[in-house]
Design a protein around this motif. Sequence first.
Motif, PDB file in Angstrom:
ATOM      1  N   GLY A   1       0.780  -1.226   0.000  1.00 33.30           N
ATOM      2  CA  GLY A   1       0.000   0.000   0.000  1.00 33.30           C
ATOM      3  C   GLY A   1       0.814   1.278   0.000  1.00 33.30           C
ATOM      4  N   GLN A   2       2.131   1.186  -0.039  1.00 32.13           N
ATOM      5  CA  GLN A   2       2.977   2.371  -0.037  1.00 32.13           C
ATOM      6  C   GLN A   2       2.784   3.163  -1.320  1.00 32.13           C
ATOM      7  OE1 GLN A   2       7.142   1.492   0.354  1.00 32.13           O
ATOM      8  NE2 GLN A   2       7.784   3.630   0.253  1.00 32.13           N
ATOM      9  N   LEU A   3       2.767   4.492  -1.217  1.00 30.72           N
ATOM     10  CA  LEU A   3       2.648   5.340  -2.395  1.00 30.72           C
ATOM     11  C   LEU A   3       3.962   5.344  -3.157  1.00 30.72           C
ATOM     12  CD1 LEU A   3       0.806   7.320  -3.970  1.00 30.72           C
ATOM     13  CD2 LEU A   3       1.874   9.165  -2.649  1.00 30.72           C
ATOM     14  N   LEU A   4       3.922   4.980  -4.450  1.00 27.76           N
ATOM     15  CA  LEU A   4       5.105   4.900  -5.291  1.00 27.76           C
ATOM     16  C   LEU A   4       4.914   5.749  -6.539  1.00 27.76           C
ATOM     17  CD1 LEU A   4       5.727   1.035  -5.154  1.00 27.76           C
ATOM     18  CD2 LEU A   4       6.795   2.790  -3.732  1.00 27.76           C
ATOM     19  N   ILE A   5       6.012   6.046  -7.201  1.00 26.14           N
ATOM     20  CA  ILE A   5       5.966   6.725  -8.493  1.00 26.14           C
ATOM     21  C   ILE A   5       6.926   6.012  -9.432  1.00 26.14           C
ATOM     22  CG2 ILE A   5       7.666   8.441  -7.730  1.00 26.14           C
ATOM     23  CD1 ILE A   5       6.180  10.458  -9.590  1.00 26.14           C
ATOM     24  N   LYS A   6       6.405   5.579 -10.594  1.00 27.76           N
ATOM     25  CA  LYS A   6       7.199   4.831 -11.574  1.00 27.76           C
ATOM     26  C   LYS A   6       6.711   5.189 -12.976  1.00 27.76           C
ATOM     27  CE  LYS A   6       9.035   2.348  -8.173  1.00 27.76           C
ATOM     28  NZ  LYS A   6      10.426   2.582  -7.714  1.00 27.76           N
ATOM     29  N   ARG A   7       7.384   4.625 -13.957  1.00 32.96           N
ATOM     30  CA  ARG A   7       7.013   4.787 -15.362  1.00 32.96           C
ATOM     31  C   ARG A   7       6.108   3.633 -15.781  1.00 32.96           C
ATOM     32  NH1 ARG A   7       8.432   8.995 -18.933  1.00 32.96           N
ATOM     33  NH2 ARG A   7      10.505   8.988 -17.955  1.00 32.96           N
ATOM     34  N   LEU A   8       4.954   3.944 -16.384  1.00 37.92           N
ATOM     35  CA  LEU A   8       4.082   2.901 -16.915  1.00 37.92           C
ATOM     36  C   LEU A   8       4.665   2.434 -18.249  1.00 37.92           C
ATOM     37  CD1 LEU A   8       0.187   3.023 -16.960  1.00 37.92           C
ATOM     38  CD2 LEU A   8       1.503   1.944 -18.771  1.00 37.92           C
ATOM     39  N   VAL A   9       5.010   1.155 -18.313  1.00 39.16           N
ATOM     40  CA  VAL A   9       5.735   0.626 -19.465  1.00 39.16           C
ATOM     41  C   VAL A   9       4.871  -0.265 -20.339  1.00 39.16           C
ATOM     42  CG1 VAL A   9       7.643  -0.910 -20.114  1.00 39.16           C
ATOM     43  CG2 VAL A   9       8.003   0.853 -18.381  1.00 39.16           C
ATOM     44  N   ALA A  10       3.967  -1.029 -19.745  1.00 40.47           N
ATOM     45  CA  ALA A  10       3.174  -1.978 -20.534  1.00 40.47           C
ATOM     46  C   ALA A  10       1.712  -1.920 -20.127  1.00 40.47           C
ATOM     47  CB  ALA A  10       3.712  -3.392 -20.373  1.00 40.47           C
TER      48      ALA A  10
END
Length: 224
Positions: free
Chosen positions: A84-93
């Motif tokens: 449930g931790q808030l994360l930030i990443k790149r949507l790849v697929a």
Amino acid sequence: MKNLIRNNKGFLAFLVLFGVFRTAVADWNPIPSSSMHPNLLEGDVVLVNRVAFDLKVPLTDVVLARVGEPERGDIVTFRSPRDGQLLIKRLVALPGDVVEMRNERLYINGRGADYRVVEHSMDSVGGSAVRAVQLAESFNGARRHIQLIPDVMAPRTFGPVTIPQGQYLMLGDNRDNSADSRVIGLVPRKLLVGRAERVLVSADYQGNWMPRTERFGMSLYRPQ
């Protein structure tokens, strides 16, 4: 207590509306880690559009309506399906994509991304300075900068994996130093929070705390 509320009802109303705005419309999130180097730095504060994908009941995750669809290349904030931790990443697929990685090279639906070296640099992993290389990764005309760290252990090969409906694969731009879908698994749409749009402000909090004024207002989707 009644007098306190009555005398400050304007301020209290502002706080309520402010909270609703942050939870339903737009939010700002500080970047706490290096997982999105070289595009996001520790000390950046990013503006997040919380209605980019879904309109939700304020203060809840209840979806009222779908507003837009996530796209490959979006920088997305989401809740980790693991804890449930808030994360930030790149949507790849996207759903329906077949994705794999072979010795750092990304393949989507059988087509491999193209790479060009941008620069060699140094980064920090676990408090130690390590060699890093920044690359321009191009796929279907879209280009972004990523970073590789050759001297650390990392999951550089996986798949192929077919992305189920309603789920997405996320990767950090700092490919060899990111706890992303290779660690936490695919991310269901219901856990998406919003689309990061730009850097609002930035300060070098790991160094001299000086503001990085050149990053103020910087779009996260500028040409590279």
